[in-house]
Design a protein around this motif. Sequence first.
Motif, PDB file in Angstrom:
ATOM      1  N   VAL A 123       0.730  -1.212  -0.031  1.00  0.00           N
ATOM      2  CA  VAL A 123       0.085  -0.080   0.097  1.00  0.00           C
ATOM      3  C   VAL A 123       0.952   1.178  -0.056  1.00  0.00           C
ATOM      4  O   VAL A 123       1.740   1.236   0.788  1.00  0.00           O
ATOM      5  N   GLN A 124       0.634   2.093  -0.989  1.00  0.00           N
ATOM      6  CA  GLN A 124       1.488   3.564  -1.141  1.00  0.00           C
ATOM      7  C   GLN A 124       0.558   4.622  -0.437  1.00  0.00           C
ATOM      8  O   GLN A 124      -0.520   4.981  -1.078  1.00  0.00           O
ATOM      9  N   LEU A 125       1.064   5.014   0.815  1.00  0.00           N
ATOM     10  CA  LEU A 125       0.449   6.218   1.438  1.00  0.00           C
ATOM     11  C   LEU A 125       0.745   7.523   0.792  1.00  0.00           C
ATOM     12  O   LEU A 125       2.026   7.793   1.029  1.00  0.00           O
ATOM     13  N   THR A 126      -0.235   8.096   0.453  1.00  0.00           N
ATOM     14  CA  THR A 126      -0.050   9.599   0.122  1.00  0.00           C
ATOM     15  C   THR A 126      -0.970  10.572   0.721  1.00  0.00           C
ATOM     16  O   THR A 126      -1.607   9.871   1.791  1.00  0.00           O
ATOM     17  N   GLU A 127      -1.075  11.565   0.285  1.00  0.00           N
ATOM     18  CA  GLU A 127      -1.992  12.547   0.962  1.00  0.00           C
ATOM     19  C   GLU A 127      -2.890  13.483   0.195  1.00  0.00           C
ATOM     20  O   GLU A 127      -2.979  13.643  -1.114  1.00  0.00           O
ATOM     21  N   PHE A 128      -4.187  13.720   0.918  1.00  0.00           N
ATOM     22  CA  PHE A 128      -5.162  14.511   0.285  1.00  0.00           C
ATOM     23  C   PHE A 128      -5.728  15.554   1.053  1.00  0.00           C
ATOM     24  O   PHE A 128      -5.908  15.220   2.337  1.00  0.00           O
ATOM     25  N   SER A 129      -6.176  16.655   0.597  1.00  0.00           N
ATOM     26  CA  SER A 129      -6.859  17.758   1.278  1.00  0.00           C
ATOM     27  C   SER A 129      -7.760  18.450   0.125  1.00  0.00           C
ATOM     28  O   SER A 129      -7.192  18.736  -0.789  1.00  0.00           O
ATOM     29  N   PRO A 130      -8.867  18.432   0.482  1.00  0.00           N
ATOM     30  CA  PRO A 130      -9.955  19.194  -0.451  1.00  0.00           C
ATOM     31  C   PRO A 130      -9.652  20.659  -0.651  1.00  0.00           C
ATOM     32  O   PRO A 130     -10.190  21.314  -1.722  1.00  0.00           O
ATOM     33  N   THR A 131      -8.802  21.404   0.310  1.00  0.00           N
ATOM     34  CA  THR A 131      -8.707  22.677  -0.064  1.00  0.00           C
ATOM     35  C   THR A 131      -7.088  23.022  -0.231  1.00  0.00           C
ATOM     36  O   THR A 131      -6.679  24.301  -0.586  1.00  0.00           O
ATOM     37  N   GLY A 132      -6.326  21.959  -0.578  1.00  0.00           N
ATOM     38  CA  GLY A 132      -4.961  22.164  -0.843  1.00  0.00           C
ATOM     39  C   GLY A 132      -4.594  21.622  -2.367  1.00  0.00           C
ATOM     40  O   GLY A 132      -5.590  21.452  -3.157  1.00  0.00           O
ATOM     41  N   SER A 133      -3.569  21.295  -2.525  1.00  0.00           N
ATOM     42  CA  SER A 133      -2.931  20.868  -3.777  1.00  0.00           C
ATOM     43  C   SER A 133      -2.167  19.591  -3.615  1.00  0.00           C
ATOM     44  O   SER A 133      -0.870  19.881  -3.429  1.00  0.00           O
ATOM     45  N   ASN A 134      -2.615  18.111  -3.639  1.00  0.00           N
ATOM     46  CA  ASN A 134      -1.703  17.353  -3.264  1.00  0.00           C
ATOM     47  C   ASN A 134      -1.485  16.326  -4.537  1.00  0.00           C
ATOM     48  O   ASN A 134      -2.338  16.186  -5.343  1.00  0.00           O
ATOM     49  N   THR A 135      -0.319  15.806  -4.480  1.00  0.00           N
ATOM     50  CA  THR A 135      -0.187  14.462  -5.602  1.00  0.00           C
ATOM     51  C   THR A 135      -0.772  13.256  -4.942  1.00  0.00           C
ATOM     52  O   THR A 135       0.226  12.460  -4.122  1.00  0.00           O
ATOM     53  N   ILE A 136      -2.050  12.874  -5.134  1.00  0.00           N
ATOM     54  CA  ILE A 136      -2.459  11.703  -4.648  1.00  0.00           C
ATOM     55  C   ILE A 136      -1.966  10.514  -5.310  1.00  0.00           C
ATOM     56  O   ILE A 136      -2.101   9.317  -4.813  1.00  0.00           O
ATOM     57  N   ALA A 137      -1.412  10.527  -6.426  1.00  0.00           N
ATOM     58  CA  ALA A 137      -0.777   9.578  -7.286  1.00  0.00           C
ATOM     59  C   ALA A 137      -0.022  10.236  -8.539  1.00  0.00           C
ATOM     60  O   ALA A 137      -0.337  11.442  -8.776  1.00  0.00           O
TER      61      ALA A 137
END
Length: 274
Positions: free
Chosen positions: A123-137
């Motif tokens: 499992v590859q853990l990444t980050e997400f925020s609805p108000t940010g700019s994230n590289t979810i993949a």
Amino acid sequence: MKTIKLAAALSAVLFSSLTMADASTDALQLAVEHQSRTPANVVRDPFRNPAETLAFFNVTPNSTVVEISPGGGWYTEILAPLLAAHGTYYAAHFPAETESDYYKRSRAAFVEKLASNPIYNRVQLTEFSPTGSNTIAPEGSADVVLTFRNLHNWYNQGGDEALVNSFKQFYAALKPDGVLGVVEHRLPADKMVGEWINSGYFPQALTVKAAEQAGFEFQASSEVNANAKDTADYAGGVWTLPPSFRLKDQDKDKYMAIGESDRMTLKFVKPAAK
């Protein structure tokens, strides 16, 4: 003779396609039945219909899948074994750098879960925020992006802007023709009045509008997670129903008989480049 050969070739292709579809269906069911799943999570299968839901979203053992805000890992327990051999699974959880104690606790518990069993090693853990700019993949890498019962939370954080921003992050991660799968507590159209957002339910029309603003095309809906018994008009919102039982023992048998919420199950597609 050419006609016979063509027919035979088409039959072989059709048989191969059917065999692949059957294999994916079998793999999904085996993942749902995986021995590592938590018993408390398994009992919710009749309300969440994981095998049917993932099949509707075109998830296969070979897929690259991003799950947004996986929470405690209910779907992680299914997706991790499903994708372990030939697929890729990104779990886009809360950001590591956050001032929210709840986010910190939730992410830490998820990290602990990933360390608890070798089935989660890939499992590859990444980050997400609805108000940010994230590289979810990595950009353009995902076959499927999934979100389960999260839209109302994102909307509470930033309204339409946060919702569209979320969908844009999903769009960036997907390949052309990639699928965005959305499951959410469904707000009946006639109840979109007053403080409806505090109910935990969310309008389907607003979901489709935000997705299309981000560039997606709406492809299909499924009633696999529908519940006609849910009236969506409880004083305690959707959390009145199981498994939360916000009102505790008050009318608990009544809410148990209703079951978990009525949910929209929507499939969107990132258009292929023209």
